[in-house]
Design a protein around this motif. Structure first.
Motif, short mmCIF file in Angstrom:
data_model
loop_
_atom_site.label_atom_id
_atom_site.label_comp_id
_atom_site.label_asym_id
_atom_site.label_seq_id
_atom_site.Cartn_x
_atom_site.Cartn_y
_atom_site.Cartn_z
N THR A 17 1.02 -1.20 -0.03
CA THR A 17 -0.12 0.09 -0.02
C THR A 17 0.88 1.24 -0.08
OG1 THR A 17 -1.85 -1.15 1.27
CG2 THR A 17 -1.77 1.23 1.12
N LEU A 28 -3.42 10.98 -8.00
CA LEU A 28 -2.82 9.43 -8.62
C LEU A 28 -3.83 9.08 -9.84
CD1 LEU A 28 -2.07 7.25 -5.63
CD2 LEU A 28 -0.58 8.41 -7.34
N TRP A 53 -3.14 -4.69 -9.31
CA TRP A 53 -2.96 -3.22 -8.67
C TRP A 53 -4.28 -2.51 -8.89
CZ3 TRP A 53 2.57 -1.35 -9.77
CH2 TRP A 53 2.90 -0.28 -9.43
N VAL A 55 -5.41 1.66 -8.55
CA VAL A 55 -5.29 3.03 -8.17
C VAL A 55 -6.33 3.81 -7.48
CG1 VAL A 55 -4.05 5.13 -9.15
CG2 VAL A 55 -3.14 2.88 -9.83
N MET A 60 -2.71 3.63 -3.46
CA MET A 60 -2.84 2.37 -4.39
C MET A 60 -2.37 1.13 -3.75
SD MET A 60 0.14 3.34 -7.07
CE MET A 60 1.89 3.81 -6.51
N CYS A 62 -1.21 -2.93 -4.46
CA CYS A 62 -0.47 -3.87 -5.19
C CYS A 62 0.08 -5.31 -4.86
CB CYS A 62 0.34 -3.29 -6.36
SG CYS A 62 1.51 -2.13 -5.47
N CYS A 128 -7.30 -5.77 -3.38
CA CYS A 128 -6.97 -4.85 -4.24
C CYS A 128 -8.34 -4.13 -5.27
CB CYS A 128 -5.93 -5.27 -5.40
SG CYS A 128 -4.27 -5.14 -4.55
N HIS A 146 -9.25 2.03 -13.02
CA HIS A 146 -7.92 2.05 -12.59
C HIS A 146 -7.43 0.85 -11.83
CE1 HIS A 146 -7.97 6.10 -14.09
NE2 HIS A 146 -8.80 6.32 -13.06
N SER A 147 -7.74 -0.29 -12.42
CA SER A 147 -7.43 -1.67 -11.89
C SER A 147 -7.12 -2.71 -12.63
CB SER A 147 -8.94 -2.10 -11.12
OG SER A 147 -8.73 -3.53 -10.66
#
Length: 166
Positions: A17, A28, A53, A55, A60, A62, A128, A146-147
């Motif tokens: 994280t 971001l 991941w 964001v 974020m 990951c 995540c 954003h994944s």
């Protein structure tokens, strides 16, 4: 300040994280292409596998797997943060950041967890992907742009962390 020593396991699979210094910022996602460039450049110089991941606006999560014999995940985090920071416009910085020649964009530390087994791996991948829902940004995992869910959602059951199975 504490003298935290991070574990060092070559070829490890980790959950990370990484958070902006200013909680509530949207930097971001506002500058997602800059973040992507930073990750790609870091991966070119220090390869690693992205297992998952996501964001979010100010942090974020990951899951990475490092190459065999390599334990330098902190160097990769530092590289991504530095590359992204260099692309950010100058902003208001605290005196402590100026003294350390930092842009003050990121929290100085980050959270890491070494993945223990296949269940732990799957749980952190799910964490995540579900984080944008948890934070109320979307109602469904697939709605967050954003994944890595979009890259991997059909192959999660087949994705394995190499160190988990050893």
């Amino acid at each position: 300040m504490s003298n935290y020593i991070r574990p060092r396991r070559p070829g490890a699979c980790l959950f990370l994280t990484i958070t902006l210094a200013q909680r509530g910022s949207t930097a971001l996602v506002d500058r997602i292409e800059s973040l992507r460039r930073s990750v790609r450049a870091t991966m070119a110089s220090r390869p690693f596998r992205i297992d998952a991941w996501v964001v979010l606006p100010d942090h974020m999560h990951c899951v990475w797997t490092l190459p065999e014999g390599d334990d330098a995940y902190a160097a990769r985090v530092q590289s991504i943060k530095a590359r992204f920071s260099r692309e950010m416009p100058e902003g208001v910085r605290r005196a402590s950041h100026v003294a350390r020649r930092e842009k003050g964009i990121w929290q100085r530390r980050f959270w890491e967890h070494h993945i223990r087994d296949a269940t732990d791996f799957e749980n952190h991948i799910a964490y995540c992907w579900h984080n944008p829902v948890k934070h109320g940004f979307v109602d469904r995992v697939e709605d967050w742009p954003h994944s890595s869910w979009h890259r991997d959602h059909s192959s999660v059951a087949h994705s394995m962390c190499t160190k988990v199975l050893e």
